[in-house]
Write an enzyme that holds these catalytic residues in place. Structure first.
Site, PDB file in Angstrom:
ATOM      1  N   CYS A 179      28.800  56.237  39.597  1.00  9.57           N
ATOM      2  CA  CYS A 179      27.739  55.262  39.318  1.00  9.57           C
ATOM      3  C   CYS A 179      26.595  55.333  40.328  1.00  9.57           C
ATOM      4  O   CYS A 179      25.516  54.806  40.079  1.00  9.57           O
ATOM      5  CB  CYS A 179      28.324  53.859  39.293  1.00  9.57           C
ATOM      6  SG  CYS A 179      29.600  53.710  38.043  1.00  9.57           S
ATOM      7  N   HIS A 189      22.518  48.981  39.600  1.00  7.28           N
ATOM      8  CA  HIS A 189      23.485  49.605  38.699  1.00  7.28           C
ATOM      9  C   HIS A 189      24.088  48.503  37.821  1.00  7.28           C
ATOM     10  O   HIS A 189      24.387  47.411  38.300  1.00  7.28           O
ATOM     11  CB  HIS A 189      24.579  50.294  39.521  1.00  7.28           C
ATOM     12  CG  HIS A 189      25.738  50.751  38.695  1.00  7.28           C
ATOM     13  ND1 HIS A 189      25.576  51.533  37.583  1.00  7.28           N
ATOM     14  CD2 HIS A 189      27.076  50.510  38.800  1.00  7.28           C
ATOM     15  CE1 HIS A 189      26.759  51.766  37.052  1.00  7.28           C
ATOM     16  NE2 HIS A 189      27.689  51.155  37.757  1.00  7.28           N
ATOM     17  N   ASN A 196      27.849  49.756  30.767  1.00  6.16           N
ATOM     18  CA  ASN A 196      27.764  50.575  31.980  1.00  6.16           C
ATOM     19  C   ASN A 196      27.696  52.054  31.583  1.00  6.16           C
ATOM     20  O   ASN A 196      28.686  52.621  31.132  1.00  6.16           O
ATOM     21  CB  ASN A 196      29.001  50.291  32.845  1.00  6.16           C
ATOM     22  CG  ASN A 196      29.015  51.079  34.141  1.00  6.16           C
ATOM     23  OD1 ASN A 196      28.202  51.971  34.355  1.00  6.16           O
ATOM     24  ND2 ASN A 196      29.952  50.745  35.013  1.00  6.16           N
TER      25      ASN A 196
HETATM   26  O1  UT7 Z   1      30.636  50.999  37.636  1.00  7.23           O
HETATM   27  C1  UT7 Z   1      31.671  51.498  38.410  1.00  7.23           C
HETATM   28  C2  UT7 Z   1      32.284  50.462  39.234  1.00  7.23           C
HETATM   29  N1  UT7 Z   1      33.013  49.545  38.421  1.00  7.23           N
HETATM   30  C3  UT7 Z   1      32.816  48.247  38.574  1.00  7.23           C
HETATM   31  O2  UT7 Z   1      31.979  47.821  39.322  1.00  7.23           O
HETATM   32  C4  UT7 Z   1      33.717  47.321  37.773  1.00  7.23           C
HETATM   33  C5  UT7 Z   1      34.239  46.239  38.649  1.00  7.23           C
HETATM   34  N2  UT7 Z   1      35.194  45.389  37.993  1.00  7.23           N
HETATM   35  C6  UT7 Z   1      34.870  44.520  37.010  1.00  7.23           C
HETATM   36  O3  UT7 Z   1      33.740  44.476  36.565  1.00  7.23           O
HETATM   37  C7  UT7 Z   1      35.911  43.538  36.548  1.00  7.23           C
HETATM   38  O4  UT7 Z   1      37.027  43.611  37.417  1.00  7.23           O
HETATM   39  C8  UT7 Z   1      36.410  43.751  35.101  1.00  7.23           C
HETATM   40  C9  UT7 Z   1      35.290  43.417  34.124  1.00  7.23           C
HETATM   41  C10 UT7 Z   1      36.854  45.188  34.906  1.00  7.23           C
HETATM   42  C11 UT7 Z   1      37.573  42.823  34.803  1.00  7.23           C
HETATM   43  O5  UT7 Z   1      37.203  41.487  35.054  1.00  7.23           O
HETATM   44  P1  UT7 Z   1      38.083  40.543  35.995  1.00  7.23           P
HETATM   45  O6  UT7 Z   1      37.398  39.258  36.033  1.00  7.23           O
HETATM   46  O7  UT7 Z   1      38.276  41.254  37.295  1.00  7.23           O
HETATM   47  O8  UT7 Z   1      39.414  40.437  35.178  1.00  7.23           O
HETATM   48  P2  UT7 Z   1      40.904  40.708  35.669  1.00  7.23           P
HETATM   49  O9  UT7 Z   1      41.170  42.170  35.699  1.00  7.23           O
HETATM   50  O10 UT7 Z   1      41.173  39.914  36.902  1.00  7.23           O
HETATM   51  O11 UT7 Z   1      41.718  40.090  34.481  1.00  7.23           O
HETATM   52  C12 UT7 Z   1      41.732  38.659  34.232  1.00  7.23           C
HETATM   53  C13 UT7 Z   1      42.547  38.383  32.996  1.00  7.23           C
HETATM   54  C14 UT7 Z   1      43.886  39.094  32.983  1.00  7.23           C
HETATM   55  O12 UT7 Z   1      44.821  38.259  32.348  1.00  7.23           O
HETATM   56  P3  UT7 Z   1      45.866  37.414  33.191  1.00  7.23           P
HETATM   57  O13 UT7 Z   1      46.661  38.406  33.984  1.00  7.23           O
HETATM   58  O14 UT7 Z   1      45.037  36.518  34.062  1.00  7.23           O
HETATM   59  O15 UT7 Z   1      46.646  36.686  32.149  1.00  7.23           O
HETATM   60  C15 UT7 Z   1      43.620  40.303  32.118  1.00  7.23           C
HETATM   61  O16 UT7 Z   1      44.784  40.786  31.501  1.00  7.23           O
HETATM   62  O17 UT7 Z   1      41.835  38.863  31.837  1.00  7.23           O
HETATM   63  C16 UT7 Z   1      42.656  39.762  31.114  1.00  7.23           C
HETATM   64  N3  UT7 Z   1      41.816  40.774  30.512  1.00  7.23           N
HETATM   65  C17 UT7 Z   1      41.198  40.601  29.341  1.00  7.23           C
HETATM   66  N4  UT7 Z   1      41.185  39.603  28.457  1.00  7.23           N
HETATM   67  C18 UT7 Z   1      40.450  39.745  27.340  1.00  7.23           C
HETATM   68  C19 UT7 Z   1      41.479  41.985  31.009  1.00  7.23           C
HETATM   69  N5  UT7 Z   1      40.659  42.629  30.171  1.00  7.23           N
HETATM   70  C20 UT7 Z   1      40.472  41.787  29.117  1.00  7.23           C
HETATM   71  C21 UT7 Z   1      39.724  41.879  27.932  1.00  7.23           C
HETATM   72  N6  UT7 Z   1      39.734  40.837  27.089  1.00  7.23           N
HETATM   73  N7  UT7 Z   1      38.983  42.972  27.638  1.00  7.23           N
END
Ligand code: UT7
Length: 330
Positions: A117, A257, A287
């Site tokens: 990225c 980004h 992204n």
């Molecule tokens: O560009 C390269 C660098 N990459 C980045 O900068 C990405 C950085 N990370 C992120 O943007 C975020 O971490 C994500 C968008 C990937 C995920 O968001 P988050 O707020 O960190 O979610 P999480 O992984 O902590 O998951 C929270 C909950 C989980 O459920 P439980 O365990 O709390 O019951 C996940 O299983 O949300 C669940 N979850 C979803 N629910 C609905 C994860 N993905 C999804 C989804 N839809 N697509």
């Protein structure tokens, strides 16, 4: 006395494929919903490059053609082509070589830059140094990724994020102080454990086993990357301002980004920038990895004024991150 040469951005090009993948479409593929995706990332839809035989070079070609058209130059006037990408058409040759062939940039040398990225900022800074050296006069820097080639559309934690697209700029010498003025670029390879693609390289060449284990797709530990990204992108942007004796008030635009709207908001807040100074198009393209920053420039080009200070900032796989200060010159 010889005047200092800077690398001015003299033309911008961009390209996104027509096909859209909306949150509603993703609801049919994985257990997710529009509300979650929008509130956690800011994304509404992404563009997908479809069609047999279509690859990242096909995202780059219209970008380079637009740049040449706008600047009124022929492709054979380009000296050097740098393509930032993690989704090259092939492992080798470089996508830059393929793009030069496809557009007729017969006099250009070039290479690909792999910094995920942050690829566009790494490539922009490199290209600017070639101009500053006086050695080259027309350097094209493109950031483009066909992320759909390495996304697992059964993994809801990654398939909602990424899209296909690319953009680029032409760099030319300037003696009035316009263009790329400063960059702080960083990397920490220990971050690779959180964000990588396991298969397809020399470590794990493609086998039936790597395919069965889904090792040719993006692996991301989202929460960890999120924490590093918020800190990395906002720290380096603040450091760039400080080093150049600038405050948020001196900055016309933050060009971040587009990985997650929440990371962008945190960076803008740290720099003391109001929301109206922040380029955001993540809702439309998701992204696009190396494509996000030049796609912002492409979308906002008609709002940019000569003399505007822009801070571009990125964080991504590697880990790689950085920030670049540009004084807009046209
Ligand atoms: O560009 C390269 C660098 N990459 C980045 O900068 C990405 C950085 N990370 C992120 O943007 C975020 O971490 C994500 C968008 C990937 C995920 O968001 P988050 O707020 O960190 O979610 P999480 O992984 O902590 O998951 C929270 C909950 C989980 O459920 P439980 O365990 O709390 O019951 C996940 O299983 O949300 C669940 N979850 C979803 N629910 C609905 C994860 N993905 C999804 C989804 N839809 N697509």
């Amino acid at each position: 006395m010889s005047q200092k040469i800077t690398a001015a951005i003299t033309a911008v090009g961009g390209y996104v494929p027509e096909d859209r993948l909306t949150n509603a479409d993703l609801e049919k593929l994985v257990e997710t919903n529009d509300e979650w995706i929008l509130s956690r990332t800011g994304i509404k839809e992404r563009r997908i490059l479809k069609g047999a035989g279509k690859a990242t070079s096909d995202l780059c070609v219209p970008v380079v053609e637009e740049i040449c058209r706008k600047r009124g130059i022929r492709p054979d006037e380009i000296d050097c082509m740098i393509v930032a990408t993690v989704t090259p058409d092939m492992v080798f040759p470089a996508t830059a070589n393929i793009v030069c062939d496809k557009v007729g940039a017969k006099n250009a040398w070039g290479f690909d830059m792999s910094a995920a990225c942050s690829g566009f900022l790494y490539a922009l800074t490199t290209g600017a140094m070639y101009i500053e050296s006086g050695r080259f006069r027309k350097v094209v820097v493109v950031g483009a990724d066909k992320m759909s080639a390495i996304v697992d559309y059964s993994d809801r934690t990654t398939c909602i994020i990424f899209g296909d697209g690319g953009g680029g700029v032409l760099l030319e010498p300037n003696t009035e102080g316009f263009g790329v003025l400063d960059s702080i670029l960083k990397s920490d390879g220990s971050g690779r454990s959180h964000l990588h693609m396991k298969g397809g390289g020399s470590l794990k060449p493609a086998t039936h086993e790597t395919v069965a284990a889904k090792e040719h797709f993006i692996y991301q530990e989202g929460q960890s990357v999120f924490k590093f990204a918020v800190k990395g992108m906002s720290d380096v942007s603040a450091e760039l301002l400080e080093r150049n004796h600038l405050t948020g008030e001196d900055i016309a635009w933050l060009v971040p980004h587009q990985a997650n709207k929440r990371i962008i908001d945190a960076t803008a807040a740290r720099m003391g920038l109001s929301a109206d100074k922040v380029m955001i198009n993540i809702h439309r393209y998701g992204n696009t990895t190396a494509g996000t920053i030049p796609l912002c420039l492409w979308d906002w080009e008609d709002k940019l004024k000569k003399g505007d200070n822009l801070v571009m900032a990125a964080f991504g796989g590697g880990f790689t991150w950085g920030a670049t200060l540009v004084k807009w010159g046209h």
